[in-house]
Design an enzyme around this catalytic site. Structure first.
Site, PDB file in Angstrom:
ATOM      1  N   LYS A   1       1.201   4.116  -2.927  1.00 30.67           N
ATOM      2  CA  LYS A   1       0.733   5.481  -2.667  1.00 30.67           C
ATOM      3  C   LYS A   1       1.862   6.508  -2.753  1.00 30.67           C
ATOM      4  O   LYS A   1       1.623   7.657  -3.130  1.00 30.67           O
ATOM      5  CB  LYS A   1       0.037   5.544  -1.304  1.00 30.67           C
ATOM      6  CG  LYS A   1      -1.322   4.851  -1.284  1.00 30.67           C
ATOM      7  CD  LYS A   1      -2.335   5.613  -2.144  1.00 30.67           C
ATOM      8  CE  LYS A   1      -3.726   5.040  -2.045  1.00 30.67           C
ATOM      9  NZ  LYS A   1      -4.739   5.816  -2.807  1.00 30.67           N
TER      10      LYS A   1
ATOM     11  N   TYR B   1       0.844  -1.207   0.000  1.00 31.42           N
ATOM     12  CA  TYR B   1       0.000   0.000   0.000  1.00 31.42           C
ATOM     13  C   TYR B   1       0.874   1.251   0.000  1.00 31.42           C
ATOM     14  O   TYR B   1       0.669   2.175  -0.798  1.00 31.42           O
ATOM     15  CB  TYR B   1      -0.927  -0.023   1.228  1.00 31.42           C
ATOM     16  CG  TYR B   1      -1.917   1.111   1.274  1.00 31.42           C
ATOM     17  CD1 TYR B   1      -2.985   1.173   0.382  1.00 31.42           C
ATOM     18  CD2 TYR B   1      -1.805   2.143   2.216  1.00 31.42           C
ATOM     19  CE1 TYR B   1      -3.908   2.220   0.424  1.00 31.42           C
ATOM     20  CE2 TYR B   1      -2.718   3.185   2.259  1.00 31.42           C
ATOM     21  CZ  TYR B   1      -3.763   3.217   1.375  1.00 31.42           C
ATOM     22  OH  TYR B   1      -4.675   4.243   1.405  1.00 31.42           O
TER      23      TYR B   1
END
Ligand SMILES: NC(=O)c1ccc[n+]([C@@H]2O[C@H](COP(=O)([O-])OP(=O)(O)OC[C@H]3O[C@@H](n4cnc5c(N)ncnc54)[C@H](O)[C@@H]3O)[C@@H](O)[C@H]2O)c1
Length: 283
Positions: free
Chosen positions: A179, A175
């Site tokens: 990001k 993640y």
């Protein structure tokens, strides 16, 4: 009359009942924009339990709310892992409304299977997160950007990034990496599109009181033998306690910044990444 009258906004991942996508759709619609809602058709086992209980129907339900505000709405089911579907979504939106003025890249891979130390993270999960959280942002920006450039009326692209775009937490390698990449993509796209008066910015929320927490929470609650609702309340309470402003964000807090960045008032702002986190992180 709102400050987005006559604008068309396309929002990905817009079907969540408590999601940032829905809050953004309603906020932009209240400001006068007509809305293109997009999401993937998810299997019931991949839906938050609250949505199943409430018989929530993803973008079908959000579309009814947008239309109740007096705005026009187009729904497009699109799996962001399929390049052909992304290109078709951009074309369909432009053909239907004649133009696209605002793009909000909001969708993201479902949290859960990624919450392991890097030594246990599977390559498949890693690739899935990069595919939806990063590659799809590139592809939607590319195809919608081509349309915006052709239109010659400027545009706004807003990427929903995260505090995880600026600081890692344990067990978030996929993640966090996906990001962080969104911020690089935001800056690079902003430079390429600036000559066309298309601005590209990122919004970085901290913890938001959405159903997102549930995917991960369910597994944690099961492991600890507590009810998911109790576990969730504890997560939110802990986050609030660690936040200088004393609460976690609601989706509307994020939507408010998106609406500003989408407006004419923000026409000299590009290549930036703004936090919405109650003071938790300041860079
Ligand atoms: N909720 C938070 O605490 C939080 C914090 C920081 C950043 N964010 C970011 O905000 C954005 C919205 O998050 P949210 O919490 O509202 O989540 P959400 O789960 O409501 O929204 C994500 C959406 O992405 C969609 N999606 C998943 N796979 C897809 C695919 N293959 N194709 C198309 N769509 C797909 C889902 O169906 C869902 O509607 C995300 O980019 C997320 O990373 C959220």
């Amino acid at each position: 009359m709102g400050n987005l009258d006559g604008k068309i906004a396309l929002i990905t991942g817009a079907g969540g009942m408590k999601g940032i996508g829905r809050a953004t759709a309603l906020k932009l619609a209240k400001q006068g924009a007509d809305i293109v809602l997009s999401d993937v058709q998810r299997k019931p086992e991949n839906l938050p339990p609250q949505e199943v209980q409430a018989r929530w129907r993803s973008i079908d339900s959000v579309a009814e709310e947008v239309e109740a505000l007096g705005r026009r709405c187009l729904k497009i089911w699109c799996d962001l892992t399929a390049t052909g579907q992304i290109e078709a979504m951009a074309r369909q939106a432009a053909d239907h409304f004649g133009h696209i003025d605002i793009l909000v890249n909001n969708a993201r891979a479902i949290i859960g299977r990624d919450r392991v130390p890097i030594t246990e993270l599977s390559e498949e999960v890693w690739r899935h997160f990069l595919e939806i959280n990063t590659t799809a942002v590139f592809l939607v920006t590319k195809f919608v950007g081509q349309i915006m450039v052709r239109q010659g009326r400027g545009g706004r692209i807003i990427n929903i990034a995260s505090d995880a775009s600026k600081r890692a937490k344990p067990m978030t390698a996929a993640y966090t990496s996906s990001k962080f990449a969104v911020l690089g993509l935001t800056q690079a796209a902003a430079l390429d599109l600036a000559p066309h008066r298309i601005t590209v910015n990122a919004v970085c929320p901290g913890t938001v009181n959405t159903d997102r927490l549930n995917y991960w929470e369910q597994a944690q609650a099961r492991a600890q033998g507590v009810a998911p609702e109790a576990f969730r309340a504890q997560v939110i309470a802990n986050s609030a306690k660690a936040t200088p402003l004393g609460r976690v964000a609601e989706s509307e807090d994020v939507a408010n910044l998106v609406a500003f960045l989408a407006s004419d008032e923000a026409n000299f702002i590009t290549a930036q990444a703004y936090n919405v986190n109650g003071g938790v992180l300041s860079h």
